[in-house]
Enzyme design. Sequence first.
Site, short mmCIF file in Angstrom:
data_model
loop_
_atom_site.label_atom_id
_atom_site.label_comp_id
_atom_site.label_asym_id
_atom_site.label_seq_id
_atom_site.Cartn_x
_atom_site.Cartn_y
_atom_site.Cartn_z
N GLU A 87 1.16 -0.57 -5.15
CA GLU A 87 0.21 0.50 -5.41
C GLU A 87 1.04 1.77 -5.49
O GLU A 87 1.36 2.40 -4.48
CB GLU A 87 -0.83 0.62 -4.29
CG GLU A 87 -1.91 1.64 -4.63
CD GLU A 87 -2.43 2.41 -3.43
OE1 GLU A 87 -3.46 3.08 -3.58
OE2 GLU A 87 -1.82 2.35 -2.36
N ASP A 129 0.83 -1.21 0.00
CA ASP A 129 0.00 0.00 0.00
C ASP A 129 0.86 1.26 0.00
O ASP A 129 1.92 1.31 0.63
CB ASP A 129 -0.90 -0.02 1.24
CG ASP A 129 -1.84 1.15 1.31
OD1 ASP A 129 -2.70 1.26 0.43
OD2 ASP A 129 -1.70 1.97 2.25
#
Length: 735
Positions: free
Chosen positions: A468, A415
């Site tokens: 990401e 993330d």
Amino acid sequence: MALRDTSLPEPSGPAHCAPAPALDPGDRGRLLAGAHHDPHGLLGAHPVPGGIAFRALRPFARSVSVVIDGEHSRLTSEGDGLFSGLLPLDAIPDYTLLVAYADGEQEVHDPYRFLPALGETDLHLIREGRHEQLWKALGAEPMTHEGVTGTRFTVWAPNAQGVRVAGEFTFWDGQAFPMRSLGSSGVWELFLPGITEGARYKFEITSRYGDRFLKSDPMARSTEVPPATASVVTASHFEWSDEKWMARRGELPVHRAPLSVYEVHLPTWRKGLTYRQLADELPAYVKDLGFTHVELMPVAEHPFGGSWGYQVTGFYAPTSRLGTPDDFKYLVDALHRAGIGVIMDWVPAHFPKDDWALARFDGDPLYEPGDSRRAEHPDWGTYEFDFGRVEVRNFLVANAVYWCEEFHIDGLRVDAVASMLYLDYSRDSGQWSPNVFGGREDLGAVAFLQEMNATVYRRAPGVVTIAEESTAWDGVTRPTDSGGLGFGLKWNMGWMHDSLGYISHEPVHRKYHHNEMTFSMVYAYSENYVLPISHDEVVHGKQALVSKMPGDWWQQRANHRAYLAFMWAHPGKQLLFMGQEFAQGAEWSEAHGPDWWLLDPAYEAEPDHRGVRDLVRDLNTVYRATPALWERDTDPGGFRWVVGDAAEDNVFAFLRFDAAGRPLLAVSNFSPVVREDYRLGVPEGHPLWQEALNTDATRYGGGDIVRRDPIKAEDGALRLTLPPLATVWLVPMPD
């Protein structure tokens, strides 16, 4: 080991030992204040002139006796919970302590007679920041040490004056169990006999400034159910049955394999279900729809459910909201046995500031940088990790390995990578300082990501790491030995943003945004991409996927279906968040899960949700059976535009090729009109074609403008009738 009241007089019993040499006042003061680095040098048994001196720290005990071969010798109270005595012995014997409290007595092993339960190799690797199985060295480890059953407690707190173990077994008072410092490693250790699985504990830390506070264990492998915050001693007893899956998962490199991902928030997918109950439902559902993988939003322990798991306090503990760590393993095992891979969201970019967790762990910035400009994450009110510190990098690299090795996780979606890579991320001028070369790149974060990827790929064959990363950072999926970050895949945020922007326009305006659907092919092979329609796109006012679409309800669903088929045919892997597979119209929130009632056959008002789910099932079925859709995702030779400039028509047509050159033709008509006799060129050598999928089919809720008969190629082209707001896939018929 319980603490008891001392208001009653001491009971009569064995004769007292001779007096032991008194403690140095400074040592005594630091010991009682929880600020001594070597309590084992003061407590336990030690040779002194005249014999062996015994000293125990048992707050609130009425008396303490040494038991040797069944003989009891009572120690003298020195006050403040200290008891001592001298026995005329030549060597330290095997002994226990008999501790009397107001309501009874306990015979226990003395924690301060044991040698360290952590080896020099472990300490060396911790100092170097290279302990790839750090969870086996730090934390709470049930074990048998020197023939005695108990738990070894270890914690890294290099700035602390002292550390003590506190738990339910001490009524959360740490006085009785100070830990010893193991030299320059910054590690504190104590073996506590008799403490077994299920015990709740924390570390009581005395900072260099004299402050004292309780902290959860950063390496805890199990925790209390939030909002409670204690760590829990645990050990795994799970027996895996996914050997076939683990042996085969690395046979085909992920960028040359089918990858279709169903993103799930476990606490709300079927609200109220535990890990084991989910194991009875989730694998069957995902397998029926044909997804190759699930991606779990973060499962590591987090205090606030509204963070969806993205503000982690227990990096080594699956959330206890749904069960035990072994229960989570049971779920992963069930998914593997169903032939489904498990990707897990992993959040090494930041951590919350809760005072019982990682923040200023030993009284000073430890996991976070000391410079407040670097420590504070401006967007989320959290701390960033100090990626330049080797022990912090080790904590995170080992954590990535931990999930892959201990829980058989098949992939880590990392993330917020962009927030790690840039020193000026979300910061204005003056709020950041450049690196040693004057640049804006966080060199420590780059080194960490490279080390993490290289270590995971070396230790866990078949695992994929996915970034990401929302910027144009060069080489996210390039190998580390070529200077890249070393990820296997990267989320294509540009494709997501552009394509959702295009599809949200009314068809009459789409011709002005045509390039938003074609631009992705300019950079499609710069990285190995995943096309994500994730949870982030269907929350906080962004609307569910079907609700982004213009037009009436029929047109919205038609757009939804056409868009999904365009996405599945586009180069790159696919990811779809739960609820979007059946065109849920409401935004998702953690307060409730998907609107499953929309699929109830008794709900006659909107039967079309089941049609969209049937389409997703067929998309995955055809996708997995057609190598042209995935085998050359990273090879420019696997794609060719047929029509990329038909802006006035709102039509896109392209070919995908497998390694043997077999084609699939994908055609999308994003206008609400039927286009008759639409000529599209196709490769030579394939005289007959047939529809492999048509999103306008009646069974999906469409108008049924489909072609069931073979289509003959004439003069190197097909003449097609394109249904409105639909995508059609065509393949050559077998010879």
